[in-house]
Design an enzyme around this catalytic site. Structure first.
Site, short mmCIF file in Angstrom:
data_model
loop_
_atom_site.label_atom_id
_atom_site.label_comp_id
_atom_site.label_asym_id
_atom_site.label_seq_id
_atom_site.Cartn_x
_atom_site.Cartn_y
_atom_site.Cartn_z
N HIS A 184 1.32 -1.38 -0.22
CA HIS A 184 0.34 -0.13 0.05
C HIS A 184 1.20 1.17 -0.13
O HIS A 184 0.60 2.24 0.17
CB HIS A 184 -0.97 -0.26 1.45
N LYS A 186 3.11 4.48 -1.30
CA LYS A 186 3.43 5.45 -2.40
C LYS A 186 4.59 6.25 -1.71
O LYS A 186 4.98 7.34 -1.20
CB LYS A 186 2.12 6.42 -2.20
N ASP A 191 18.10 8.98 -6.73
CA ASP A 191 19.51 10.00 -6.50
C ASP A 191 19.65 10.36 -5.35
O ASP A 191 20.96 10.56 -4.98
CB ASP A 191 19.85 10.80 -7.64
N HIS A 352 -8.43 11.94 1.56
CA HIS A 352 -6.98 10.66 1.63
C HIS A 352 -6.20 10.80 2.58
O HIS A 352 -5.73 9.72 2.62
CB HIS A 352 -7.25 10.33 0.05
N LYS A 354 -3.54 10.57 5.62
CA LYS A 354 -2.79 9.48 6.59
C LYS A 354 -2.00 10.88 7.44
O LYS A 354 -1.31 10.72 7.52
CB LYS A 354 -2.29 8.56 6.21
N ASP A 359 0.33 18.18 19.87
CA ASP A 359 0.31 19.26 21.01
C ASP A 359 1.51 20.03 20.23
O ASP A 359 2.28 21.05 20.82
CB ASP A 359 1.69 18.71 21.84
#
Length: 434
Positions: A184, A186, A191, A352, A354, A359
């Protein structure tokens, strides 16, 4: 007084045989009742799920998709690293493609979904161009997530090294958890000088109509992403694929660290990362999630933080692209609202992202949702960053997002139609697969 005649060994054996036969009969009946009950329960769940999906499809046909806000990227200096945060897909894709076009040595790219559309073709053309000029190009995309992508699109020249993470692997995932989980992640690394990670898959849909979050790293922190890609590639590569060089890092006190869920090694640190941060919170916890289905420990950590006076807020889409995940998530809303957790529902656009901040000091951005699949199932990667400036950027983004949200109140939720609660209770057991 008559004396009781002792039972013979033969009679004892006969009685034991009768009792054993009766016990087996009772057990068979119990198993039959249990099986019939399970089948009936599953039938009810499937029927309710089908009805919910059908109703959602009708809603989608009647609604007009919105456009994601075109907010510009924000940059912060985090120690020796420059961290740029993207919330608009087209800006991100432009910079990712520019990085690939500037590659001299290698390009490592992993994407859970890689659509065969205009944006997907732009990325395919860019990595092929890089390979043609002698750059080492290694690609990973998940076989299951891309089943609907035309096979012809997934064919690359031999100069491009491609790993199709298989739909089905040898062994039984239920028996051997090391065989479970989708890829899952991405990730893009170029380089060793620039790296990208976050929630954005590759596709035209995500460029302008989804609200997601991705970050770009420039500096020694790129090693965190490169190391994650290299470890995965070398562990899962097949014969004929190059082994990538593995290097350690001299930085032990980096403010940027990567937490990597790796089912093949039975390691799931992203969940622990969240639990630790929630346990430390004293002022505020602001969470943005596309799919929010907390397990009991994370739910309790959120409620405990709220009980000690922490401002706990969870932002999610009012309607995500997975209606069943929405319904299962809503099962937990009553308890969260009663416990003082504030819920904000993003309007018109699929969120979408995450991300979370705690704090104003601790931040995480990555690929893992707060649900069972991400925290205890899939290959995932989340950055953990201790830096007030980056946390400030994410809090600014959160406050901007609140302007496109409506807050769900406990009173409103408790007054919803009674059958909503029935549907939520019927479908809640599906949390293990979402």
């Amino acid at each position: 007084m008559a004396l009781t005649r002792p039972l013979s060994l033969g009679r004892l054996r006969a009685m034991r045989h009768v009792l054993s036969r009766e016990s087996r009969r009772v057990l068979r009946r119990a198993r039959g009742v249990a099986v019939r009950g399970a089948v009936a329960g599953l039938g009810v769940q499937l029927t309710v799920a089908a009805g919910v999906v059908a109703a959602d499809l009708l809603r989608k046909r009647r609604s007009v998709p919105g456009a994601a806000p075109e907010d510009p990227p924000l940059s912060s200096q985090v120690g020796e690293d420059t961290v740029t945060t993207y919330t608009y897909g087209q800006d991100l894709y432009d910079d990712m493609l520019a990085a690939v076009d500037g590659a001299r040595d290698y390009v490592y790219l992993a994407s859970y979904i890689w659509k065969g559309d205009e944006v997907g073709q732009a990325f395919k053309d860019a990595v092929v161009r890089a390979a043609d000029r002698g750059v080492l190009v290694c690609l990973v995309f998940d076989g299951f997530a891309n089943l609907v992508v035309p096979r012809s699109f997934k064919d690359f020249p031999d100069t491009v090294h491609v790993m199709h993470f298989p739909v089905v692997r040898s062994g039984l995932p239920i028996v051997d958890l090391r065989r479970s989980g989708r890829d899952h992640r991405k990730i893009l690394v170029v380089d060793g000088r620039v790296g990208f990670v976050g929630g954005y898959n590759i596709g035209s849909l995500y460029a302008t109509t989804w609200r997601d979050t991705h970050v770009r790293l420039e500096g020694p922190g790129v090693w965190e992403l490169q190391n994650a890609f290299v470890d995965f590639w070398n562990r899962h590569r097949r014969a004929g694929k190059p082994e990538l060089p593995d290097s350690g890092s001299r930085r032990w006190d980096s403010p940027v660290r990567a937490a990597r869920n790796e089912p093949s090694r039975l390691i799931y640190p992203v969940r622990a990362l969240y639990l630790e941060a929630l346990d430390r919170a004293t002022e505020r916890v602001w969470i943005t999630q596309g799919y929010f289905i907390p397990d009991r420990e994370i739910l309790e950590a959120l409620l405990k933080a709220s009980a000690r006076g922490v401002d706990v807020r969870v932002l999610m889409p009012e309607h995500s692209n997975h209606i069943l995940a929405d319904v299962v998530a809503r099962y937990y809303w009553s308890e969260l609202l009663r416990g003082g957790v504030r819920i904000f529902l993003y309007q018109d656009v699929m969120v979408h992202a995450k991300t979370a901040t705690v704090d104003g000091r601790w931040t995480t951005v990555g690929t893992a949702n707060i649900d069972r699949l991400s925290l205890r199932g899939n290959y995932e990667i989340n950055l953990e960053v201790l830096d007030a400036d980056l946390a400030g950027d994410l809090e600014e983004i959160f406050q901007r997002d609140l302007e496109r949200c409506r807050e769900l109140t406990s009173e409103e939720w408790e007054e919803r139609p009674w059958y909503y609660g029935v549907i939520e209770r019927v479908l809640q057991p599906l949390h293990w697969m979402l």
